[in-house]
Design a protein around this motif. Structure first.
Motif, short mmCIF file in Angstrom:
data_model
loop_
_atom_site.label_atom_id
_atom_site.label_comp_id
_atom_site.label_asym_id
_atom_site.label_seq_id
_atom_site.Cartn_x
_atom_site.Cartn_y
_atom_site.Cartn_z
N ALA A 16 0.85 10.69 3.83
CA ALA A 16 2.15 11.19 4.28
C ALA A 16 2.45 10.71 5.70
CB ALA A 16 2.18 12.72 4.21
N VAL A 17 1.45 10.76 6.57
CA VAL A 17 1.63 10.28 7.95
C VAL A 17 1.82 8.76 7.95
CG1 VAL A 17 0.54 10.07 10.23
CG2 VAL A 17 0.37 12.22 8.94
N PHE A 18 1.01 8.04 7.17
CA PHE A 18 1.17 6.59 7.08
C PHE A 18 2.59 6.22 6.62
CE2 PHE A 18 -3.59 6.01 5.78
CZ PHE A 18 -3.98 6.11 7.11
N THR A 19 3.09 6.95 5.62
CA THR A 19 4.41 6.64 5.06
C THR A 19 5.51 6.93 6.08
OG1 THR A 19 3.58 7.09 2.84
CG2 THR A 19 5.97 7.12 3.13
N ALA A 20 5.44 8.07 6.74
CA ALA A 20 6.44 8.38 7.77
C ALA A 20 6.39 7.35 8.90
CB ALA A 20 6.23 9.79 8.31
N GLY A 21 5.18 6.96 9.30
CA GLY A 21 5.04 5.96 10.35
C GLY A 21 5.60 4.61 9.94
N GLN A 23 6.95 12.46 -4.09
CA GLN A 23 6.53 12.90 -2.76
C GLN A 23 6.72 11.79 -1.73
OE1 GLN A 23 2.56 13.91 -3.90
NE2 GLN A 23 3.09 15.99 -4.52
N ARG A 24 6.36 10.59 -2.11
CA ARG A 24 6.53 9.44 -1.22
C ARG A 24 8.00 9.27 -0.85
NH1 ARG A 24 5.84 5.01 -4.68
NH2 ARG A 24 8.10 5.10 -4.82
N GLU A 25 8.87 9.38 -1.85
CA GLU A 25 10.30 9.18 -1.58
C GLU A 25 10.88 10.31 -0.73
OE1 GLU A 25 12.11 6.43 -2.05
OE2 GLU A 25 10.23 5.56 -2.77
N TYR A 40 0.84 -1.20 0.00
CA TYR A 40 0.00 0.00 0.00
C TYR A 40 0.88 1.26 0.00
CZ TYR A 40 -2.95 3.84 1.20
OH TYR A 40 -3.57 5.07 1.16
N ILE A 41 1.84 1.29 0.89
CA ILE A 41 2.68 2.49 1.03
C ILE A 41 3.45 2.75 -0.26
CG2 ILE A 41 4.66 3.48 2.26
CD1 ILE A 41 2.05 3.45 3.91
N LEU A 42 4.04 1.73 -0.85
CA LEU A 42 4.92 1.94 -2.00
C LEU A 42 4.19 2.01 -3.34
CD1 LEU A 42 7.99 -0.29 -1.12
CD2 LEU A 42 7.91 2.21 -1.28
N ARG A 43 3.02 1.41 -3.43
CA ARG A 43 2.40 1.34 -4.76
C ARG A 43 1.01 1.94 -4.84
NH1 ARG A 43 4.91 -4.03 -4.76
NH2 ARG A 43 6.84 -3.78 -5.90
N ASN A 44 0.31 2.02 -3.72
CA ASN A 44 -1.10 2.37 -3.79
C ASN A 44 -1.48 3.65 -3.06
OD1 ASN A 44 -1.51 -0.03 -5.24
ND2 ASN A 44 -1.73 -1.18 -3.36
#
Length: 194
Positions: A155-160, A68-70, A57-61
């Motif tokens: 953004a919060v999910f990814t940082a977490g 931005q994700r990176e 989910y984090i990397l693809r969806n």
């Protein structure tokens, strides 16, 4: 990177149980051995399966752009001093079109002069999440000026997610994969005391 050797060694193909092999399969690609992170997490196959599902989910969806994700992943990995995570995602970021200057500026954070306001808001949010596990009202308003509610959540999910990943990598002592070079700014390894 904090440790010169793994505390939990990555499993070789010969050491994998059928359950571990099954859990590792989604992280395996023809012609490329699974990364050390996945071979290490295979010690807990149920956790590896759940980790891969959320990681997908984090990397693809998620709704952030790959760039931005990176930005979020690299800033979080840098703040957590995760040499392994930084090394993996510098390669991904460069392949995705980020420049060497942008990657270097991630280390400096939101106040580096090259950032556009949306990028600076993501970096500031990462810093606050790392320091306080909370995004301030001021920084949230800056995020909302550029991103939807779902993008802010992502953004919060990814940082977490990458804080957790960094904790695992640092604590388990996951070493770089073959052929990779550690950024000297993230080399915290010390030889064990006698």
């Amino acid at each position: 990177m904090h440790l010169p050797h793994p505390r939990i060694a990555p499993l070789s193909d010969a050491e994998l149980s059928p359950e571990q092999r099954e859990a590792l399969a989604p992280a395996s690609y023809p012609g490329t051995p699974p990364l050390n992170i996945f071979r290490t997490l295979a010690h807990a196959p149920d956790a590896l399966k759940a980790f891969l599902a959320w990681g997908t989910y984090i990397l693809r969806n998620n709704s952030l752009t790959p760039r931005q994700r990176e930005i979020v992943i690299l800033r979080t990995g840098y703040l957590c001093r995760s040499g392994y995570e930084w090394t993996q995602h510098v390669r991904i970021s460069l392949r995705g079109g980020m420049s060497e200057d942008e990657i270097a500026a991630i280390k400096a954070g939101a106040n580096a002069p090259l950032w556009q306001p949306a990028d600076a808001a993501l970096l500031a949010a990462c810093d606050e999440l790392h320091a306080n596990q909370f995004v301030s009202t001021e920084t949230w308003a800056k995020l909302k000026a550029h991103f939807t509610d779902k993008q802010c959540m992502d953004a919060v999910f990814t940082a977490g997610q990458y804080t957790q990943v960094s904790m695992m990598l640092n604590t388990f002592g996951v070493q770089l994969d073959e052929g990779q070079k550690l950024d000297p700014d993230l080399d915290k390894r010390k030889a064990p005391s006698p």
